[in-house]
Write a protein that holds these residues in place. Structure first.
Motif, short mmCIF file in Angstrom:
data_model
loop_
_atom_site.label_atom_id
_atom_site.label_comp_id
_atom_site.label_asym_id
_atom_site.label_seq_id
_atom_site.Cartn_x
_atom_site.Cartn_y
_atom_site.Cartn_z
N PHE A 18 0.82 -1.21 0.00
CA PHE A 18 0.00 0.00 0.00
C PHE A 18 0.85 1.26 0.00
O PHE A 18 0.54 2.24 -0.65
N CYS A 19 1.95 1.22 0.79
CA CYS A 19 2.73 2.45 1.01
C CYS A 19 4.06 2.46 0.26
O CYS A 19 4.75 3.47 0.27
N GLY A 20 4.45 1.33 -0.30
CA GLY A 20 5.74 1.28 -0.98
C GLY A 20 6.87 0.92 -0.03
O GLY A 20 6.63 0.41 1.07
N PRO A 21 8.11 1.14 -0.45
CA PRO A 21 9.26 0.69 0.33
C PRO A 21 9.40 1.45 1.64
O PRO A 21 9.38 2.68 1.64
N ARG A 22 9.53 0.73 2.74
CA ARG A 22 9.66 1.33 4.06
C ARG A 22 10.68 0.55 4.89
O ARG A 22 10.99 -0.61 4.61
N HIS B 83 5.57 -5.75 11.28
CA HIS B 83 5.40 -6.75 12.32
C HIS B 83 5.03 -8.08 11.67
O HIS B 83 4.10 -8.16 10.87
N PHE B 84 5.76 -9.12 12.05
CA PHE B 84 5.46 -10.47 11.55
C PHE B 84 4.24 -11.00 12.31
O PHE B 84 4.24 -11.04 13.54
N ALA B 85 3.18 -11.38 11.58
CA ALA B 85 1.95 -11.83 12.25
C ALA B 85 1.85 -13.35 12.33
O ALA B 85 1.41 -13.88 13.34
N GLU C 118 4.07 -15.66 4.38
CA GLU C 118 3.71 -15.20 5.71
C GLU C 118 2.74 -14.02 5.65
O GLU C 118 2.64 -13.32 4.64
N VAL C 119 2.07 -13.80 6.78
CA VAL C 119 1.22 -12.62 6.92
C VAL C 119 1.97 -11.60 7.77
O VAL C 119 2.49 -11.93 8.85
N TRP C 120 2.07 -10.39 7.29
CA TRP C 120 2.75 -9.31 8.00
C TRP C 120 1.81 -8.13 8.14
O TRP C 120 0.85 -7.98 7.37
N CYS D 209 0.41 1.80 8.62
CA CYS D 209 -0.87 1.91 7.91
C CYS D 209 -1.85 0.84 8.38
O CYS D 209 -2.99 0.81 7.92
N SER D 210 -1.38 -0.04 9.26
CA SER D 210 -2.23 -1.07 9.88
C SER D 210 -2.81 -2.08 8.89
O SER D 210 -3.78 -2.74 9.19
#
Lengths: 88, 417
Positions: free
Chosen positions: A8-12, A18-20, A55-57, A62-63
């Motif tokens: 959504f936000c691009g490279p950060r 956070h690894f979910a 994985e889900v992160w 941006c949540s």
């Protein structure tokens, strides 16, 4: 610092993420009685793969939850995509 | 094997140290053994030693894909302690401390176990109440523990930050006097040498590539040096337990592999003669006999098989150290590394049957495997030799994740991981 791409936000910066959990875990349907080993598998068992992982992160700023494919040895990020696309 | 003694040291000194011989052999693998252990780290080598010594099983091989003690045994921060909360953990880890106390003599190899004590600081009044609870629990479990006020902590570790305007001011702490540090490589080498002397084959550069099954039972391993059959197989492959479990078909384990980082500073004059952990910073530190500060912190938060450090955790750990001991702010680091640790949901190990007949697991030690090497080996040898649990290892069976009898030290003893 490693850069992760948020879909959504691009490279950060990696510290924003956070690894979910591992992708594809489905909670047993509790309408029926669930055997203890099945609960144990859902709650505790991990594929914990060496190499390619799905994985889900969460991108904390941006949540949004998203899917990341990466290599668990080299830490190279191969793909990120919205979890909503996966659900569809 | 030449025995290490003052007399032999003098004699070899006069002969130019030409007569020591090798500490262990490098035999070619036989085609079959009574027991094969996968992984020649501390736990694997200790298992082999106790199989030979306690159970008379000397037709044993330890297979190692790399070199002996080259995994987490050589990558930890060498702290040995048993300051746990639950009776099951106290029995396990204190067995380890007691075995360590006599280990140098038993193995005829100096593992440099220095019982310099370990202080866990408390930083608020509620912290002090939890510290008192911890001391009481440890004493009820038969483990030594002392409750310290601020002045007593200051006497033990004057280097800590005692300023009143500190972010988390020190109120007191818990001391385990029998805790301390050891020489990690020496533990692996000492067990290897003693096991070899009892007839165990230690085979390095021998990678297990698959398991051999007959009628659903694991009867050996395919390796890079050929097939090796075994009456029983034990896996002690910290960090890679999930990989081995998948290879053997015993399902997904309740384990996640994470990198755990550690740091060592340039050598300093003696500044710290105990091990100190400050929980609010998640940082702990001790000083080695060479003078280097050995620094550790929390786990990486991302599952990983890459044995490398990274900057965010490095920053957290070292910022914590500087807040703990501001005098160290200008000290330089010499090295920084990471090991891959097996972390279970309750921060307690898994020892016992794998779910596949003939194959047993010793894994899930998480961030604390080094301190547990003697107990892990002792108990795993019992399981491999008898096929049944030792009373101390039974609570740590894999089935606790089905029965729900977790031993949640992650929560109980306040370890950060």
């Amino acid at each position: 610092m490693q850069i992760f791409p948020c879909p959504f936000c691009g490279p950060r910066n990696e510290t924003e993420f956070h690894f979910a959990g591992e992708l594809g875990k489905v909670r047993p349907a509790t309408a029926e009685k669930i055997a203890a080993p099945d609960w144990a598998t859902y709650l505790y068992a991990q594929r914990n793969e060496k190499g390619l992982v799905h994985e889900v992160w969460m991108h904390l700023t941006c949540s949004e939850l998203f899917v990341m494919e990466r290599d668990s040895v080299t830490m190279q990020v191969l793909d990120t995509r919205s979890l909503r696309e996966d659900a569809q | 094997m030449t025995r290490y003694s003052a007399f032999n040291l003098l004699r070899e000194g006069l002969r130019g140290h030409t007569g020591w011989g090798k500490a262990w052999r490098s035999p070619a693998p036989k085609s079959s053994y009574d027991a094969v252990i996968v992984g020649a780290g501390g736990h694997g080598l200790a298992t082999a030693y106790y199989l030979a010594k306690n159970h008379g099983l000397t037709n044993v091989a330890v297979l190692e894909k790399g070199w002996l003690g080259g995994g987490n045994t050589g990558r930890n921060t060498t702290v040995i302690r048993s300051n746990y909360f639950y009776p099951e953990s106290a029995a396990l880890y204190d067995l380890s401390v007691r075995l360590y106390e006599n280990l140098s003599r038993e193995l005829n190899y100096n593992v440099m176990f220095s019982q310099r004590g370990m202080v866990v600081t408390a930083h608020s009044e509620p912290d002090m109440e939890m510290a008192a609870r911890q001391v009481n629990a440890m004493r009820l479990n038969g483990v030594d523990a002392e409750f310290l006020d601020r002045d007593q902590v200051r006497k033990l570790a004057p280097l800590l930050n005692y300023r009143a305007d500190m972010r988390f001011p020190i109120h007191g702490g818990v001391l385990q006097p029998r805790a301390g540090t050891g020489r990690h490589d020496a533990v692996a080498w000492g067990y290897a040498r003693a096991a070899d002397a009892l007839g165990v084959d230690i085979i390095q550069n021998c990678e297990v590539q698959d398991f051999i099954f007959e009628a659903g039972r694991c009867v050996g391993v395919h390796t890079s040096k050929g097939d090796i059959r075994a009456a029983v197989v034990g896996a002690t492959v910290a960090g890679h337990s999930s990989v081995i479990a998948k290879m053997a078909g015993c399902g997904d384990l309740p384990i996640t592999s994470y990198a755990l980082q550690a740091f060592v500073s340039e050598p300093l004059k003696p500044v710290l003669d105990t091990v100190v952990l400050c929980p609010p910073f998640g940082t702990y530190v001790s000083q080695s006999d060479k003078g280097g500060l050995v620094i550790g912190g929390g786990l990486d938060r991302i599952p990983s098989y890459g044995q490398r450090g990274n900057l965010p955790v490095q920053e957290t750990v070292l910022a914590g150290l500087v807040e703990m001991m501001p005098a160290l702010a200008s000290v330089k680091l010499l090295r920084h590394w990471a090991g891959i640790v097996d972390v279970t949901p309750d921060s307690s190990p898994i020892i016992g049957p794998s779910g596949v007949e003939g194959l047993y697991l010793n894994c899930g030690w998480g961030t604390g495997g080094f301190k547990a090497i003697p107990a892990g080996g002792y108990l795993f040898a019992h399981i491999l030799a008898t096929g049944t649990h030792h009373e101390i290892s039974r609570p740590f069976d894999r089935n606790r994740f089905v029965t729900g009898h977790l031993i949640d030290e992650g929560a109980a003893s306040g370890i950060a991981h």
